[in-house]
Design a protein around this motif. Sequence first.
Motif, short mmCIF file in Angstrom:
data_model
loop_
_atom_site.label_atom_id
_atom_site.label_comp_id
_atom_site.label_asym_id
_atom_site.label_seq_id
_atom_site.Cartn_x
_atom_site.Cartn_y
_atom_site.Cartn_z
N GLU A 75 0.81 -1.22 0.00
CA GLU A 75 0.00 0.00 0.00
C GLU A 75 0.84 1.27 0.00
N SER A 76 2.10 1.20 0.46
CA SER A 76 2.94 2.40 0.47
C SER A 76 3.69 2.59 -0.84
N LEU A 96 0.25 -1.70 -8.11
CA LEU A 96 0.50 -3.13 -8.04
C LEU A 96 -0.82 -3.88 -8.21
N TRP A 97 -0.85 -4.79 -9.20
CA TRP A 97 -1.96 -5.72 -9.39
C TRP A 97 -1.42 -7.12 -9.10
N ILE A 98 -2.21 -7.93 -8.41
CA ILE A 98 -1.84 -9.32 -8.17
C ILE A 98 -2.97 -10.21 -8.67
N SER A 117 -2.47 1.93 -7.60
CA SER A 117 -3.06 1.45 -8.85
C SER A 117 -4.49 1.96 -9.00
N GLN A 118 -5.22 2.03 -7.91
CA GLN A 118 -6.57 2.60 -7.97
C GLN A 118 -6.52 4.06 -8.40
N GLU A 172 -12.92 -2.80 -5.39
CA GLU A 172 -14.05 -3.72 -5.48
C GLU A 172 -14.61 -3.85 -6.90
N GLU A 173 -14.23 -2.93 -7.78
CA GLU A 173 -14.71 -3.00 -9.16
C GLU A 173 -13.98 -4.08 -9.97
#
Length: 579
Positions: free
Chosen positions: A134-135, A140-142, A156-157, A165-166
């Motif tokens: 988060e920092s 980052l996508w996993i 990333s959001q 949640e989307e």
Amino acid sequence: MPDKSPEMRLERVLDAAATGLVVLDAQGVIEVYNQAAGELLGREPDTMLGRAAAEVLPDNWPELRRVLQTGEPQIGHKLEISGNTIVANRRPIMQEDQVVGVVCTLQDISDYEKLVTELDCYKRLVRLPNAIIESSFDGLWICDAEGKVIRVNQASQRINRIKAEEVVGKSMQEVVASGVVDRSVSLEVLKRREPVTMTQRLPHGKEILVTGNPVMEPDGRLSMVVVNERDITELNRLQRELEETKALNSAYRSQIESLYHERDFLRQVVIRSEAMQRVLSTAVKVAEVDSTVLIRGESGVGKGMFARVIHKASRTKDGDFIRVDCGAIPEALIESELFGHEQGAFTGARSKGKPGLFELAEGGTLLLDEVGELPLNVQVKVLRFLEEGELVRVGGTQARRIETQVVAATHRDLEAMVEQGTFRGDLFFRLNVVPITIPPLRQRVEDIPSLIRFFLGEFNRKCRTNKVLTPAAVDCLCNYHFPGNVRELSNILERLVVLTPGERIDVPDLPAPVQAPPESRPQGEEGWCLSSAVAEVERRLIAQALDNFGSQRKAASRLGVNQSTLARKAKRYGIKSMQ
């Protein structure tokens, strides 16, 4: 039979307790000391009962005595005994508002602290991956082995302008189909089973650089894909900010340099002659408009100083004053130095490009000193800038509009250079909108005494001396022709202040050329001939007039003769004819 007296039962109960218990009477004598206290403090009860605490508990006695004296309890005090952590609670025993003793309980919490420490370590280990994810400034996508999104961090959001949640729980095929991204690096990694880097175009116009890395199990199975994404748009913005910061730093350096030169400016504006007063008045008037100024004059007359006069009196006075010595920059670099370059414009160019001096002078004044030294190819770009107010960096295609006051200076005969083809005529006429000609020092002799006093005062303060020039020495300096002008006068005076042993500087202390200029001495028998001497004076005077005023018409007017007479005499003395 076992003793069933209350005292004995109480003693057994106290010894069976896991908490250490020590009871003192009002005099600090130990009345109760159970088995747990003995184990914690390392002293057997039999050796402690009935003894003064000050003697057998020296480390604890100060705190116990404080409770006896004040009646104030002490709760939760930690003690380190034999590597164990003990918590001591000390409470007064009260009787009719009097302290009649102290009860001290002792609890070993070493095991609890170890458990707490281990629990904290476990919590940190759990939090650490989440904190790292988060920092991260990068997105980052996993995804799991089937390409399903299992984690999206805050960065990333932000970059993709979505909420976790989307997309969490959806496959990357669904994410692509919904238009969140135009293509998926995760699917490529699952297909190739190796790291993949690509760019993605987002719906809101951003372009991002993404790298997907497979995470492999020991048995060779692919368990997940971790995708790192970086906003290239943001990097470009940061790059522009970096360039602006560098330009600002350069501007600050220029301002600091300008402050250092401010003293020189004030020092050199020492004028008494009518000719220099006219020049100064013209410079101040020119500063009120945005016209290009061409300052002409011999080396050392103060062209740079008058350029600063124009800057200080102009509407751009709060901007930077940047001086460019066109003759000091190698020809191969001068175009890049003036106009800047884009990244990769040439071998050795900065990887991120570089702003030029025209850009650094934005909102201020740019002095093109010795403009006659500019190569012809650079003259073309300077002319285009003067006419359009725009420039293009070397290796670039985008025009940049720059607002800056341009002042040019030269000691060369630009008209002759135009005739010879070494200076562009159109650039000369564009620079020569408002010409200012600074006369040499030999033509304004009345300024020399004032300059001598000023420079002498400056160098006396600098060298902590109190030297003076004799009237004869001042006369010699006034009679000297000063080919180096004000700069030469300053250098001579500084040398005299530094090297002259006495307080008085007389004629013998002056440099030999100043003591007796060669042209003032009779040379051989011919030197004593009046007609030859008059002819030599006339030749020098005509040559100087033509050199200073640039044309026969102006020179003849200043000498008080008609142009045909001047032309005839110039031809007789072999002086280059001017129209």
